[in-house]
Structures are given as structure tokens and as C-alpha cells.
Enzyme design. Structure first.
Site, PDB file in Angstrom:
ATOM      1  N   ASP A 142       0.851  -1.184   0.000  1.00 43.61           N
ATOM      2  CA  ASP A 142       0.000   0.000   0.000  1.00 43.61           C
ATOM      3  C   ASP A 142       0.890   1.238   0.000  1.00 43.61           C
ATOM      4  O   ASP A 142       1.746   1.393   0.874  1.00 43.61           O
ATOM      5  CB  ASP A 142      -0.916  -0.004   1.229  1.00 43.61           C
ATOM      6  CG  ASP A 142      -2.061   0.995   1.092  1.00 43.61           C
ATOM      7  OD1 ASP A 142      -2.371   1.399  -0.053  1.00 43.61           O
ATOM      8  OD2 ASP A 142      -2.640   1.367   2.121  1.00 43.61           O
ATOM      9  N   HIS A 186      -3.520  13.965   0.886  1.00 43.22           N
ATOM     10  CA  HIS A 186      -3.737  13.067   2.039  1.00 43.22           C
ATOM     11  C   HIS A 186      -2.542  13.117   2.993  1.00 43.22           C
ATOM     12  O   HIS A 186      -2.716  13.276   4.207  1.00 43.22           O
ATOM     13  CB  HIS A 186      -3.969  11.639   1.547  1.00 43.22           C
ATOM     14  CG  HIS A 186      -4.029  10.614   2.641  1.00 43.22           C
ATOM     15  ND1 HIS A 186      -5.038  10.594   3.584  1.00 43.22           N
ATOM     16  CD2 HIS A 186      -3.199   9.586   2.962  1.00 43.22           C
ATOM     17  CE1 HIS A 186      -4.833   9.583   4.426  1.00 43.22           C
ATOM     18  NE2 HIS A 186      -3.723   8.956   4.075  1.00 43.22           N
ATOM     19  N   GLU A 207     -10.549   3.817   3.841  1.00 47.32           N
ATOM     20  CA  GLU A 207      -9.660   4.617   2.999  1.00 47.32           C
ATOM     21  C   GLU A 207     -10.036   4.360   1.558  1.00 47.32           C
ATOM     22  O   GLU A 207     -10.007   3.223   1.092  1.00 47.32           O
ATOM     23  CB  GLU A 207      -8.182   4.266   3.262  1.00 47.32           C
ATOM     24  CG  GLU A 207      -7.712   4.740   4.636  1.00 47.32           C
ATOM     25  CD  GLU A 207      -6.206   4.601   4.854  1.00 47.32           C
ATOM     26  OE1 GLU A 207      -5.563   3.804   4.152  1.00 47.32           O
ATOM     27  OE2 GLU A 207      -5.681   5.306   5.736  1.00 47.32           O
ATOM     28  N   GLU A 219      -9.260   4.082  -2.032  1.00 49.01           N
ATOM     29  CA  GLU A 219      -8.025   3.876  -2.798  1.00 49.01           C
ATOM     30  C   GLU A 219      -8.348   3.145  -4.096  1.00 49.01           C
ATOM     31  O   GLU A 219      -9.437   2.605  -4.267  1.00 49.01           O
ATOM     32  CB  GLU A 219      -7.024   3.028  -1.992  1.00 49.01           C
ATOM     33  CG  GLU A 219      -6.760   3.558  -0.594  1.00 49.01           C
ATOM     34  CD  GLU A 219      -5.546   2.929   0.082  1.00 49.01           C
ATOM     35  OE1 GLU A 219      -4.788   2.196  -0.592  1.00 49.01           O
ATOM     36  OE2 GLU A 219      -5.369   3.185   1.285  1.00 49.01           O
ATOM     37  N   ASP A 243      -9.102   0.304   2.130  1.00 50.77           N
ATOM     38  CA  ASP A 243      -8.086  -0.109   3.101  1.00 50.77           C
ATOM     39  C   ASP A 243      -8.602   0.230   4.500  1.00 50.77           C
ATOM     40  O   ASP A 243      -8.281   1.276   5.072  1.00 50.77           O
ATOM     41  CB  ASP A 243      -6.773   0.625   2.792  1.00 50.77           C
ATOM     42  CG  ASP A 243      -5.670   0.271   3.765  1.00 50.77           C
ATOM     43  OD1 ASP A 243      -5.713  -0.828   4.338  1.00 50.77           O
ATOM     44  OD2 ASP A 243      -4.772   1.108   3.949  1.00 50.77           O
ATOM     45  N   ARG A 251      -7.999   3.491  13.581  1.00 44.86           N
ATOM     46  CA  ARG A 251      -7.092   4.611  13.872  1.00 44.86           C
ATOM     47  C   ARG A 251      -6.539   4.586  15.287  1.00 44.86           C
ATOM     48  O   ARG A 251      -5.404   5.048  15.511  1.00 44.86           O
ATOM     49  CB  ARG A 251      -7.816   5.939  13.628  1.00 44.86           C
ATOM     50  CG  ARG A 251      -8.322   6.150  12.225  1.00 44.86           C
ATOM     51  CD  ARG A 251      -7.206   6.131  11.204  1.00 44.86           C
ATOM     52  NE  ARG A 251      -7.724   6.427   9.858  1.00 44.86           N
ATOM     53  CZ  ARG A 251      -7.045   6.201   8.752  1.00 44.86           C
ATOM     54  NH1 ARG A 251      -5.826   5.685   8.811  1.00 44.86           N
ATOM     55  NH2 ARG A 251      -7.577   6.482   7.582  1.00 44.86           N
ATOM     56  N   GLN A 262      -3.874   1.963  15.271  1.00 50.05           N
ATOM     57  CA  GLN A 262      -2.771   2.492  14.453  1.00 50.05           C
ATOM     58  C   GLN A 262      -1.939   3.512  15.242  1.00 50.05           C
ATOM     59  O   GLN A 262      -0.706   3.477  15.214  1.00 50.05           O
ATOM     60  CB  GLN A 262      -3.351   3.140  13.188  1.00 50.05           C
ATOM     61  CG  GLN A 262      -2.308   3.606  12.186  1.00 50.05           C
ATOM     62  CD  GLN A 262      -2.949   4.168  10.911  1.00 50.05           C
ATOM     63  OE1 GLN A 262      -4.179   4.214  10.780  1.00 50.05           O
ATOM     64  NE2 GLN A 262      -2.133   4.590   9.976  1.00 50.05           N
ATOM     65  N   LYS A 308      -4.383  -2.380  10.169  1.00 49.05           N
ATOM     66  CA  LYS A 308      -4.746  -2.489   8.759  1.00 49.05           C
ATOM     67  C   LYS A 308      -4.990  -3.935   8.344  1.00 49.05           C
ATOM     68  O   LYS A 308      -5.694  -4.181   7.374  1.00 49.05           O
ATOM     69  CB  LYS A 308      -3.593  -1.957   7.884  1.00 49.05           C
ATOM     70  CG  LYS A 308      -3.183  -0.530   8.180  1.00 49.05           C
ATOM     71  CD  LYS A 308      -4.047   0.427   7.425  1.00 49.05           C
ATOM     72  CE  LYS A 308      -3.477   1.837   7.505  1.00 49.05           C
ATOM     73  NZ  LYS A 308      -4.255   2.760   6.674  1.00 49.05           N
ATOM     74  N   THR A 310      -8.936  -5.832   4.007  1.00 50.86           N
ATOM     75  CA  THR A 310      -8.840  -4.869   2.911  1.00 50.86           C
ATOM     76  C   THR A 310      -9.807  -5.361   1.840  1.00 50.86           C
ATOM     77  O   THR A 310      -9.714  -6.515   1.425  1.00 50.86           O
ATOM     78  CB  THR A 310      -7.413  -4.816   2.329  1.00 50.86           C
ATOM     79  OG1 THR A 310      -6.492  -4.547   3.395  1.00 50.86           O
ATOM     80  CG2 THR A 310      -7.280  -3.740   1.264  1.00 50.86           C
ATOM     81  N   GLU A 353      -9.573  12.380   7.833  1.00 50.31           N
ATOM     82  CA  GLU A 353      -9.405  13.699   7.228  1.00 50.31           C
ATOM     83  C   GLU A 353     -10.734  14.427   7.082  1.00 50.31           C
ATOM     84  O   GLU A 353     -10.808  15.634   7.251  1.00 50.31           O
ATOM     85  CB  GLU A 353      -8.858  13.543   5.809  1.00 50.31           C
ATOM     86  CG  GLU A 353      -7.407  13.215   5.684  1.00 50.31           C
ATOM     87  CD  GLU A 353      -7.100  12.943   4.222  1.00 50.31           C
ATOM     88  OE1 GLU A 353      -7.199  11.777   3.808  1.00 50.31           O
ATOM     89  OE2 GLU A 353      -6.793  13.893   3.487  1.00 50.31           O
TER      90      GLU A 353
HETATM   91 MN    MN Z   1      -4.072   2.851   2.911  1.00 52.48          MN
END
Ligand code: MN
Length: 435
Positions: A129, A136, A201, A203, A235, A239, A242, A255, A259, A366
Site C-alpha cells: 500500500d 492526504h 480509505e 483507494e 483499506d 485509527r 494504528q 490495517k 482490505t 481527514e
Molecule cells: Mn491505505
């Protein structure tokens, strides 16, 4: 404009110009097989192969479309992919009577997409990834380090990435169980429990169709020839897990629980009309990363949130693939510059795709600025992170005059963690482990 004898709506993601590949299982049959999407239908490639329609191509007689993944087909390389695509586009065009006018053959070849199960299209070998969106990386860096130090000094010199987990990549429709783990608290001790900050996420991912030998490099100018096609990628990210675990080696269990990818792989040939320039790169990249010409694609992307009690999903994000700073070709050239070998079935995801606007930010972290600006939903509810029962859907397409080349969607619902699963992992247990 090329047209099929199959009716395809102007807003359908799957006109004859697209023909994405997937693996499906017709209801009542047990063997998975390969197909391409056309309008609301799937064309069964295993039957076409049995009937000899690919005999003039490099795929003829190899039974690659009767496999439970596309890996064997992908391994045949770009010349064979092009030959098969030419056969398919020819068989499906409106002025070709070959399939159109043979009712029995036609019935055996086509299934309604609504009546089949879509499976994982490839056996994923390795998963990387990247972190290719400047917006971002800047937003996340600003939240955690302040605007002055938002981008790390290396960021504009190389496409930053991490090695992810291939075993937990799942196809659209598979539900996600909220992960358990060690969560960061205000202090320097963790707490244990279900993630309270579950995020998506937005992506895209490229699927490597044929790789390179260990010890060799893929030059940036040849990199796209190694890409079989693109999928949508979610993804999933915890948080709070993380935040506690990521230093010093990057994301790990925050993560690796899941996915999600979309079931249709859109071939590079279908994206060619939408090729465009990416952002200007300053400073100039090192020679091994310096491609020429337009290196990206104009792909409109959206994230939708559907919550229990709301009849319509809410659009959370609208963004575009073309905003990514690092191109796919650069990612591949960088990935292999040390001699690392890529294989058919490797997934290289882009990283969260965020644009310049608030509404084009590609994750909740975000979008809500770490919770400071919750999303206001039409029923009066607010959302900072994803809650149990929420469904997150990603979709995207390239818009041409009169047709779309689309990616379908990747869609998943969040399931709660069962209470008994949290036993044996109390805060006390965690702390005593630490000794
Ligand atoms: Mn990602």
C-alpha cells in the site's frame, strides 16, 4: 462509437469499451469460472473457451478461464490479454451475428449479474500500500505534526509505501467484523477492546499481471505493461490501534484485519482513452522515476455511507485518481529498483486518494479532521468514525461522450465485535503482559 448487441445503459459501468474481468459462480453451479461484464450481464469465458473461440489466441487450449482465479490468464502476458480482448470485442459488437443470432449459444453464455456470486478475482500474492496522495499525506501530517512539518523530507523523492497483508484481502460484499486490539489513550498506557475509531480509505489498486525476476528492475517506461488492470480498494483502518502501534515500523494490526476490493478488474486497454497528466513534480524525480508523457488516468471516485435508519446513502467523498502525485509506473519502478520481484497477483494500492476540497478527502480521519468536524447526516445524526451496521461503498468511473468505463463498487457492512470475544484481553491482562 462501438456498440454491443447487448443493451447497455448510458450510465452503466460496463459497456463494450470496458469488458472487465472477474471470477463468478452461477447460482446452482459449483465451479467458479472467469467472465467479463457487459451491461447487466456476464459473459462466461470458460464456455467460449470450450467452444474454441480463443483457439487463435495465446490462451487457446490452456483452460485458463476455468480456473478459480485469473492468475493463470494474467501470467500469459500483455500480448495474450490484447488478443483475447480483441476476440471479445468482436464477438460482442452489434453487427456480428455469431453469438447474437444463435439463441441457444447465447443463453448458455450469458448470466445476469444479479443472479451470480462474485468471488475474489485473483489469488493475491503480495500486497503493498502506497501513500501517493500529496493532499492526504499533507492533511494527516498537519494533524499529527503541524503544517510546517506535514510532509516528511523523503516524501517528494520516493513513493512511500508499506507491505500489507495479502491473506485478509476480501471481495466486495464480505462483511467486516470490528477489530479488537490495543488502543491508544491520552496517556502512555494502552487500553484493550474493540476499535472505537474504525475508518475507511478510498483507494485504487493495480493488479500485477506478469512480474519480474528477482534481482531485476522494471524500468518506469515499461512499468504499465506489467499491470493487468485496476480495482477499487477500501483499506479499512483502525485509527486508535494504528496510533498506538505505528512507531517505529508503520501500520500493522490496524490495517491487516481486512482490505476490500471490487470484483471486476478493469483492463488497462479500457482506460487508455482517459489517460491524462498527473500533478507537476517538483523537485524533479531521480532518473529511474522519470517517465515521459501522461502517466495517469481521469477516474472519478466516490465514497458513500449508508447507515441504519437512512433510506439513501450519503456521499462522503468525491475525488479523482488523477490527483495522485506518484503514478502507478513510478510506484512499480520504485518497488523493483532494489531487485524486488513482483508476481502475477500482486496488489499495489495507491493510498488514500484525497483532493484539494474538504469534500474530496478520502477517509473519515481527514473528512472530520480527527473528529473536530463531524459529518452531519440528514436524519440529525453525526458521524466521526464508522459504527456497527454502517455500510461503506466506493464507486468510480471514467466518463466519455455517451458511455462510462466503470469499476462497479466495493461495498461492505460493519459487524459488531461479540462481547465474549473481548474477555481475556482486559486492560489488566495487557498491562501484566508488559511486565
Ligand atoms: Mn491505505
Amino acid at each position: 462509437m462501438l456498440k454491443s448487441f447487448i443493451d447497455v445503459d448510458e450510465e452503466s459501468h460496463f459497456p463494450i469499451q470496458n469488458l472487465p474481468y472477474g471470477i463468478f459462480r452461477p447460482k446452482g453451479k459449483t465451479a467458479p469460472r472467469a467472465g467479463v461484464a457487459i451491461g447487466d450481464w456476464i459473459l462466461d469465458l470458460s464456455i467460449l473457451d470450450d467452444k474454441g473461440y480463443f483457439n487463435e489466441t495465446g490462451a487457446g487450449g490452456k483452460r485458463v478461464f476455468s480456473e478459480p482465479s485469473l492468475n493463470a490468464f494474467m501470467n500469459l502476458g500483455p500480448n495474450v490479454w490484447a488478443e483475447v480482448r480483441t476476440v471479445l470485442q468482436d464477438l460482442l459488437r452489434e453487427d456480428n451475428p455469431e453469438i447474437r443470432d444463435q439463441a441457444d449459444l447465447r443463453d448458455s453464455l450469458f448470466s445476469r449479474q444479479s443472479g451470480v456470486d462474485m468471488l475474489m478475482p485473483v489469488e493475491i500474492r503480495d500486497y503493498t500500500d502506497f501513500y501517493a496522495s500529496e493532499q492526504h499525506a499533507t492533511n494527516v501530517g498537519t494533524m499529527f505534526r503541524g503544517r510546517e512539518n506535514a510532509l516528511m523530507p523523503n516524501w517528494k523523492h520516493l513513493p512511500v509505501g508499506y507491505h500489507g497483508r495479502a491473506s485478509s484481502i476480501i471481495v466486495s460484499g464480505t462483511e467486516i467484523k470490528r477489530p479488537l486490539g490495543q488502543r491508544k489513550t491520552e496517556g502512555d498506557q494502552p487500553e484493550f477492546g474493540p476499535s472505537m475509531r474504525l475508518d475507511f480509505e478510498l483507494e485504487m489498486g493495480l493488479v500485477i499481471g506478469h512480474g519480474n525476476e528477482s534481482g531485476s528492475r522494471i524500468p518506469v517506461e515499461e512499468a504499465e505493461e506489467h499491470i493487468f488492470g485496476l480495482v477499487l480498494v477500501n483499506d479499512w483502518s483502525a485509527r486508535d490501534i494504528q496510533a498506538w502501534e505505528y512507531q517505529p515500523l508503520g501500520p500493522f494490526l490496524s490495517k491487516s484485519f481486512a482490505t476490500s476490493i471490487s470484483p471486476w478488474i478493469v483492463p488497462m486497454a479500457a482506460l487508455e482513452p482517459f489517460r491524462t497528466a498527473g500533478p507537476k513534480q517538483d523537485p524533479e524525480p531521480l532518473p529511474y522515476l522519470k517517465g515521459s508523457g501522461d502517466q495517469t488516468f481521469d477516474i472519478h471516485l466516490e465514497a458513500h455511507l449508508k447507515i441504519p435508519g437512512l433510506s439513501e446513502p450519503v456521499v462522503v467523498t468525491e475525488t479523482n485518481f488523477r490527483t495522485l502525485y506518484w503514478s502507478m509506473a513510478q510506484q512499480i519502478a520504485h518497488h523493483t529498483v532494489n531487485g524486488c520481484n513482483l508476481n502475477a497477483g500482486d496488489l499495489l494500492a495507491s493510498g488514500t486518494i484525497s483532493g484539494d476540497e474538504k469534500t474530496s478527502r478520502g477517509c473519515m480521519l481527514e473528512r472530520t479532521w480527527r473528529g473536530e468536524e463531524p459529518l452531519q447526516l440528514p436524519n440529525g445524526e453525526k458521524r466521526v468514525w464508522l459504527e456497527d451496521g454502517d455500510e461503506l461503498r466506493l464507486t468510480g468511473w471514467c466518463q466519455a461522450d455517451g458511455y462510462r468505463v466503470g469499476f462497479g463498487q466495493v461495498n461492505s457492512r460493519i459487524l459488531p465485535t461479540q462481547v465474549e470475544e473481548t474477555k481475556g484481553g482486559s486492560r489488566d491482562a495487557v498491562l501484566s503482559e508488559k511486565g
